[in-house]
Enzyme design. Structure first.
Site, PDB file in Angstrom:
ATOM      1  N   ASP A  90     -12.028  -0.687   2.819  1.00 56.08           N
ATOM      2  CA  ASP A  90     -11.112  -0.392   3.653  1.00 56.08           C
ATOM      3  C   ASP A  90     -11.637   0.300   4.919  1.00 56.08           C
ATOM      4  O   ASP A  90     -11.953  -0.530   6.015  1.00 56.08           O
ATOM      5  CB  ASP A  90      -9.795   0.142   2.718  1.00 56.08           C
ATOM      6  CG  ASP A  90      -8.811   0.187   3.614  1.00 56.08           C
ATOM      7  OD1 ASP A  90      -8.657  -0.646   4.731  1.00 56.08           O
ATOM      8  OD2 ASP A  90      -7.830   0.951   3.196  1.00 56.08           O
ATOM      9  N   GLU A 124       0.972  -1.268  -0.203  1.00 61.73           N
ATOM     10  CA  GLU A 124      -0.067  -0.195   0.139  1.00 61.73           C
ATOM     11  C   GLU A 124       0.797   1.068  -0.101  1.00 61.73           C
ATOM     12  O   GLU A 124       0.899   1.964  -0.813  1.00 61.73           O
ATOM     13  CB  GLU A 124      -0.918   0.122   1.080  1.00 61.73           C
ATOM     14  CG  GLU A 124      -1.893   1.074   1.453  1.00 61.73           C
ATOM     15  CD  GLU A 124      -2.615   1.199   2.548  1.00 61.73           C
ATOM     16  OE1 GLU A 124      -2.131   0.634   3.643  1.00 61.73           O
ATOM     17  OE2 GLU A 124      -3.603   2.002   2.826  1.00 61.73           O
TER      18      GLU A 124
HETATM   19  N1  HPA Z   1      -3.670   0.363   5.920  1.00 59.11           N
HETATM   20  C1  HPA Z   1      -3.127  -0.183   7.013  1.00 59.11           C
HETATM   21  N2  HPA Z   1      -3.792  -0.180   8.418  1.00 59.11           N
HETATM   22  C2  HPA Z   1      -4.915   0.102   8.387  1.00 59.11           C
HETATM   23  C3  HPA Z   1      -5.904   0.517   7.302  1.00 59.11           C
HETATM   24  C4  HPA Z   1      -5.138   0.704   5.933  1.00 59.11           C
HETATM   25  O1  HPA Z   1      -5.720   1.005   4.866  1.00 59.11           O
HETATM   26  N3  HPA Z   1      -6.891   0.739   7.501  1.00 59.11           N
HETATM   27  C5  HPA Z   1      -7.181   0.267   8.856  1.00 59.11           C
HETATM   28  N4  HPA Z   1      -5.822   0.158   9.438  1.00 59.11           N
HETATM   29 ZN    ZN Z   2      -7.155  -1.863   5.359  1.00 54.04          ZN
END
Ligand code: HPA
Ligand code: ZN
Length: 354
Positions: free
Chosen positions: A285, A207
């Site tokens: 998400d 990510e």
């Molecule tokens: N990324 C990492 N940790 C998280 C996320 C995310 O998108 N959403 C909630 N905790």
């Molecule tokens: Zn997430």
């Protein structure tokens, strides 16, 4: 199936109505400002924001870290089992309205146990909502326990120990929170233990972290799905492997724009990921923070990317069922219903045109 008769302007309706699964939703990220205020009042907690609008205005994130600060602060109003029930029940009702037939829901127990809330309070509240969802809404849902990667390996082992008496209430484990500086290998031994216990394994990777984190999550943690994973395109060998091994990616387009993984939706790489044969899914998400639940993610992504049409809508929904952690016979049933939905859409249009 020949999808040609489905026009672009019909897509929003089809995206909303098609049956689908959601595989990347953090239940704490579905905590709406309205519920934050209601729970603060119920639990006599003083918030730093005076109004719901003021709180919403603070949701202007520059990166993952700035979002997580808000997200953990918001979760502090969750105190009693009833609060966790209300949180999950609100999400499940919304999921039902969006034609989600199955949800695999993340929860972050360490966010709560660190504040003195017992693990059982968290899981019993969430589990009660899931059981009610099954009975009253006919919605299938399961839980995945996420370890917070900014905390230590020892903390993750403690969370696992606390969770084991409730082993029947969750199907797997994941890894979330700040990626940079917290590579998958930090949790290799915890994940090995979870694997021995027969838990299903997923992890956030690629990510904000590099493609290398995706590789380590696969090789060292032995995860079955990658959450996000959008950075894989930096590494052609990895892309080929993800496609060949059919390793699903749970992509979250609105999240990616809010947290500036991509500058805009038209710049998102999901169309390319699909085109190279990766088993991509669309997910929300943290819908309360990123501007929309699952259907909004679908509609906005399809509006922004001209290469996505009815065929891709079908493929994404199909992938969501294929990538889920349920028995093959149940997947087959859902995919059958999806096929029927699209066949009907196509035949209605062919009738009109003939
Ligand atoms: N990324 C990492 N940790 C998280 C996320 C995310 O998108 N959403 C909630 N905790
Ligand atoms: Zn997430």
């Amino acid at each position: 199936m020949n999808f040609d008769s489905i026009a672009r302007e019909d897509l929003p309706d089809i995206l909303c109505r098609m049956p689908k699964a959601e595989l990347h939703i953090h239940i704490e990220g579905s905590l709406e400002p309205e519920l934050i205020f209601a729970l603060a009042t119920r639990n006599r907690i003083q918030l730093t924001y005076q109004t719901i609008d003021e709180l919403r205005t603070a949701y202007d994130f520059t990166d993952l870290r700035s979002f997580l600060d808000n997200y953990y602060a918001g979760a502090s109003v969750l105190q009693r089992e009833e609060d966790f029930f209300d949180l999950a029940w609100a999400y499940l009702r919304c999921a039902k309205a969006e034609n989600i037939v199955h949800a695999e829901i993340f929860f972050d127990p360490q966010t709560h146990t660190a504040r003195g809330i017992p693990f059982e309070t968290v899981i019993n509240g969430l589990d009660r909502a899931i059981r009610r969802g099954r009975e009253e809404l006919g919605l299938s849902a399961t839980l995945i326990l996420c370890f917070l990667r900014h905390l230590s390996e020892e903390d993750a082992f403690t969370a696992l120990e606390e969770a084991l008496p409730f082993r029947d209430k969750f199907i797997g484990v994941g890894l979330d929170s700040s990626e940079r500086g917290n590579p998958p290998e930090k949790f290799a031994r915890v994940f090995a233990r979870c694997r021995e216990l027969g838990l299903r394994l997923v992890a956030h990777a690629g990510e904000e972290g590099s493609a290398e984190y995706i590789r380590s999550a696969l090789d060292l943690l032995k995860v079955e799905r990658i959450d996000h994973g959008v950075r894989c395109l930096d590494d052609p060998h990895l892309v080929a492997r993800l496609a060949r091994q059919r390793i699903p990616l749970t992509v979250c387009p609105l999240s990616n724009v809010k947290l500036r993984v991509f500058p805009s939706l038209p710049a998102h790489n999901i169309g390319k990921l699909l085109a190279v044969g990766i088993a991509v899914t669309i997910n929300s998400d943290d819908p309360a923070y990123f501007g929309g639940y699952l259907n909004r993610n679908f509609i906005a992504t399809f509006e922004a990317l001209p290469e996505l049409g009815a065929k891709e809508a079908y493929q994404l929904a199909r992938n969501s069922f294929q990538a889920s952690f349920v028995d093959e016979s149940i997947k087959d049933g859902w995919i059958g219903a999806l096929d029927k939905f699209f066949e009907e859409q196509i035949s209605i249009r062919n009738l009109c045109h003939s």
